[in-house]
Design a protein around this motif. Structure first.
Motif, PDB file in Angstrom:
ATOM      1  N   ALA A 198      -5.649   1.589 -11.254  1.00 28.70           N
ATOM      2  CA  ALA A 198      -7.067   1.259 -11.234  1.00 28.70           C
ATOM      3  C   ALA A 198      -7.511   0.972  -9.808  1.00 28.70           C
ATOM      4  O   ALA A 198      -8.618   1.327  -9.413  1.00 28.70           O
ATOM      5  CB  ALA A 198      -7.334   0.055 -12.130  1.00 28.70           C
ATOM      6  N   ASP A 199      -6.642   0.335  -9.018  1.00 30.12           N
ATOM      7  CA  ASP A 199      -6.948   0.065  -7.616  1.00 30.12           C
ATOM      8  C   ASP A 199      -5.636  -0.092  -6.850  1.00 30.12           C
ATOM      9  O   ASP A 199      -4.920  -1.077  -7.048  1.00 30.12           O
ATOM     10  CB  ASP A 199      -7.786  -1.214  -7.499  1.00 30.12           C
ATOM     11  CG  ASP A 199      -8.170  -1.498  -6.055  1.00 30.12           C
ATOM     12  OD1 ASP A 199      -7.685  -0.798  -5.145  1.00 30.12           O
ATOM     13  OD2 ASP A 199      -8.959  -2.438  -5.839  1.00 30.12           O
TER      14      ASP A 199
ATOM     15  N   ARG B  87       0.834  -1.198   0.000  1.00 25.55           N
ATOM     16  CA  ARG B  87       0.000   0.000   0.000  1.00 25.55           C
ATOM     17  C   ARG B  87       0.875   1.257   0.000  1.00 25.55           C
ATOM     18  O   ARG B  87       0.568   2.253  -0.655  1.00 25.55           O
ATOM     19  CB  ARG B  87      -0.933  -0.038   1.219  1.00 25.55           C
ATOM     20  CG  ARG B  87      -1.909   1.110   1.282  1.00 25.55           C
ATOM     21  CD  ARG B  87      -2.834   1.111   0.065  1.00 25.55           C
ATOM     22  NE  ARG B  87      -3.188   2.458  -0.305  1.00 25.55           N
ATOM     23  CZ  ARG B  87      -4.405   2.852  -0.688  1.00 25.55           C
ATOM     24  NH1 ARG B  87      -5.397   1.977  -0.775  1.00 25.55           N
ATOM     25  NH2 ARG B  87      -4.630   4.089  -1.023  1.00 25.55           N
TER      26      ARG B  87
ATOM     27  N   ASP C  58      -3.602  -1.132 -14.702  1.00 29.46           N
ATOM     28  CA  ASP C  58      -4.869  -1.761 -14.324  1.00 29.46           C
ATOM     29  C   ASP C  58      -4.635  -2.762 -13.185  1.00 29.46           C
ATOM     30  O   ASP C  58      -3.509  -2.934 -12.724  1.00 29.46           O
ATOM     31  CB  ASP C  58      -5.492  -2.422 -15.564  1.00 29.46           C
ATOM     32  CG  ASP C  58      -7.017  -2.369 -15.518  1.00 29.46           C
ATOM     33  OD1 ASP C  58      -7.577  -2.495 -14.407  1.00 29.46           O
ATOM     34  OD2 ASP C  58      -7.636  -2.217 -16.579  1.00 29.46           O
ATOM     35  N   ILE C  59      -5.679  -3.439 -12.765  1.00 22.13           N
ATOM     36  CA  ILE C  59      -5.609  -4.258 -11.536  1.00 22.13           C
ATOM     37  C   ILE C  59      -4.756  -5.524 -11.679  1.00 22.13           C
ATOM     38  O   ILE C  59      -4.555  -6.038 -12.773  1.00 22.13           O
ATOM     39  CB  ILE C  59      -7.023  -4.675 -11.079  1.00 22.13           C
ATOM     40  CG1 ILE C  59      -7.702  -5.490 -12.184  1.00 22.13           C
ATOM     41  CG2 ILE C  59      -7.847  -3.464 -10.687  1.00 22.13           C
ATOM     42  CD1 ILE C  59      -8.928  -6.224 -11.707  1.00 22.13           C
TER      43      ILE C  59
ATOM     44  N   GLU D 119      -5.072  -1.091  -4.082  1.00 19.78           N
ATOM     45  CA  GLU D 119      -5.015  -2.315  -3.269  1.00 19.78           C
ATOM     46  C   GLU D 119      -4.659  -3.537  -4.111  1.00 19.78           C
ATOM     47  O   GLU D 119      -4.445  -4.618  -3.572  1.00 19.78           O
ATOM     48  CB  GLU D 119      -6.376  -2.578  -2.589  1.00 19.78           C
ATOM     49  CG  GLU D 119      -6.870  -1.465  -1.686  1.00 19.78           C
ATOM     50  CD  GLU D 119      -6.132  -1.408  -0.356  1.00 19.78           C
ATOM     51  OE1 GLU D 119      -5.403  -2.365  -0.031  1.00 19.78           O
ATOM     52  OE2 GLU D 119      -6.281  -0.384   0.346  1.00 19.78           O
ATOM     53  N   ARG D 120      -4.673  -3.364  -5.421  1.00 18.64           N
ATOM     54  CA  ARG D 120      -4.434  -4.536  -6.269  1.00 18.64           C
ATOM     55  C   ARG D 120      -3.273  -4.310  -7.238  1.00 18.64           C
ATOM     56  O   ARG D 120      -3.417  -4.366  -8.451  1.00 18.64           O
ATOM     57  CB  ARG D 120      -5.714  -4.920  -7.019  1.00 18.64           C
ATOM     58  CG  ARG D 120      -6.712  -5.618  -6.099  1.00 18.64           C
ATOM     59  CD  ARG D 120      -7.954  -6.040  -6.840  1.00 18.64           C
ATOM     60  NE  ARG D 120      -8.753  -4.892  -7.236  1.00 18.64           N
ATOM     61  CZ  ARG D 120      -9.791  -4.970  -8.056  1.00 18.64           C
ATOM     62  NH1 ARG D 120     -10.144  -6.125  -8.570  1.00 18.64           N
ATOM     63  NH2 ARG D 120     -10.476  -3.886  -8.353  1.00 18.64           N
TER      64      ARG D 120
END
Ligand code: UD1
Ligand code: CA
Length: 450
Positions: free
Chosen positions: A250-251, A236, A270-271, A253-254
């Motif tokens: 995109a996220d 993180r 992207d994720i 967390e991912r």
């Protein structure tokens, strides 16, 4: 200053054959995180105390600036530091770190070391659940009087939520004197480093505390559960740093960065992508979902569609890669190259504007500019013993389902008919085809079941 890193503990609760401090966090061994942080404080000496089975640790991490000291048997944290004393430099201050507390930050340590001029400085943290830690016992005036280990603590002391992180800094000469006075008269029959606090108080040496920025910074790894929790914290933090630099995720967390990821402006990721080793994404690169990149450079404006896998490879600017493309080591793509689904490249150079859009294996090959490699093309680079090279010159057109039996060269502007098995060089600007002539047999009947 001198730095002592304690890493002799066995890490039984990891249930692993790998020594605890070699377990990776964000792609780097726990101990390597601590050593890198130590190095950025530019100490006079870094001494790593290792224990049983620690030769593996030493072999994995060794560097010329590290002093390794074996602690055998392991009689406690005080005993561990004592082993290091004869090997330390003559710097005025000594800082003690733990090899299994990987996220400790340089700024926090600078504060602590600053507080340790003519004093014992202890890094503490308030925990909602202080279970298992040494508690910081203060007097009515709020001064630290001692540290009591969980196993030696009274019920009242166990209620204290300020705990010892284990990280301390203090004058080297005081440390040497106090270590000599430790006893193992306690619940664990160990020589506790923490007992130096009471010794300091007895000699009226000030004891100061410094606080970590957050709990995550001082969390230790004793189990796979804690390792997994810290991995999320580390990831993180990396994601937040990327966002602050202007990368669009995109996220946050991912994403998993297990190494160093360097991004230019306006990069989008992207994720569920994984980045390993050193990866460079130049300006305006777009990475689709679930891509894996290891030791790779992707040129400005290139787009990687979902599930592309790139290792030890370079993509030039404005490339169009994937989905499901595999770029193996030694792949080097120039500008504007297209590599489509189920195309595997290995040790292959493709010059500007060449395309391999579907289902191909191109290995040990040098491909010119504007070459079109048809679906199902295979370079037969391996005879079972040796590898051979395929050369395809500029503007060649390779028909679908062609086998190029290396070593072989396709000349500039040559065309290979679909289904060709090329065993000799194809001359430039010529159609080469190795297909049997097509025939149709009138009156032929399909076999029938008997
Ligand atoms: C220690 C502290 C405790 C603190 C806690 C923070 C003491 C007596 N207690 O307890 O106050 O709250 O850390 O996590 O210091 N090690 C050696 N040799 C040894 C023993 C330990 O190198 O003989 C190393 C371990 O590898 C580890 C560190 O020292 O990196 C701490 O050891 P650990 O057994 O985890 O200490 P705790 O009992 O948890
Ligand atoms: Ca511990």
């Amino acid at each position: 200053m001198n730095i002592v890193i304690l890493a002799a503990g066995q890490g039984k609760r990891m249930h692993s054959n790998l020594p605890k401090v070699l377990h990776p966090l964000a792609g780097k061994a726990l101990l390597a995180h601590v050593i890198d942080t130590a190095r950025s404080l530019a100490p006079q000496s870094i001494c790593v105390v290792y224990g049983h089975g620690g030769e593996v640790v030493r072999a994995a991490i060794d560097a010329p600036d590290l002093i390794w000291v074996l602690q055998e048997p392991q009689l406690g944290t005080g005993h561990a530091v004592l082993q290091a004393m004869p090997h330390l430099g003559n710097a005025a201050t000594t800082l003690v770190l733990y090899g299994d507390v990987p996220l400790i930050q340089v700024d926090t340590l600078r504060h602590l070391v600053h507080a340790a001029r003519d004093a014992l400085a202890v890094l503490t943290v308030e925990l909602a659940d202080p279970g298992g830690y040494g508690r910081i016992v203060r007097n009515a005036a709020g001064e630290v009087v001692r540290i009591v280990e969980q196993k030696d603590a009274t019920a009242d002391e166990r209620a204290i939520r300020e705990v010892n992180t284990g990280i301390v800094a203090l004058p080297t000469d005081r440390l040497a004197a106090w270590l000599g006075q430790l006893s193992n008269d306690n619940a664990q029959q160990e020589y506790y480093l923490t007992d130096i606090v009471a010794l300091a108080v007895g000699e009226r040496v000030p004891v100061r505390t410094a606080q970590a920025r957050g709990e995550w910074e001082v969390l230790g790894v004793n189990s796979k559960v804690q390792l997994a929790q810290l991995e999320r914290v580390a990831q993180r933090r990396i994601a937040d740093r990327l966002l602050e630099q202007g990368v669009r995720l995109a996220d946050p967390e991912r994403i998993d960065v297990r190494g160093e990821l360097v991004c230019g402006r306006d990069v989008f990721i992207d994720i569920n992508c994984v980045f390993q080793g050193k990866v460079v994404l130049e300006e305006a690169v777009e990475i689709g979902p679930a891509c894996v990149l290891k030791n790779a450079r992707v040129g400005a404006g290139s787009r990687l569609a979902a599930f592309s896998h790139i290792e030890d490879a370079t993509v030039g600017p404005d490339g169009v890669i994937g989905p499901f493309a595999r770029l193996r080591p030694g792949t080097d793509l120039a500008a504007g190259v297209h590599v489509g689904n189920f195309v595997e490249l290995k040790n292959a150079r493709l010059a500007a504007g060449s395309k391999a859009n579907h289902l191909a294996y191109v290995g040990d090959a040098i491909i010119g500019s504007r070459v079109n490699i048809g679906a199902g093309t295979i370079t037969c680079n391996y005879d079972g013993a040796n590898k051979f090279k395929t050369v395809i010159e500029d503007d060649a057109f390779i028909g679908s389902d062609t086998q190029l039996v290396a070593p072989v060269t396709v000349g500039r502007g040559a065309t290979l008919g679909a289904g060709t098995t090329l065993t000799k060089d194809a001359p430039p600007d010529t159609l080469t085809i190795s297909r049997a002539r097509q025939i149709s047999i009138p009156g032929w009947k399909r076999p029938s079941k008997k």
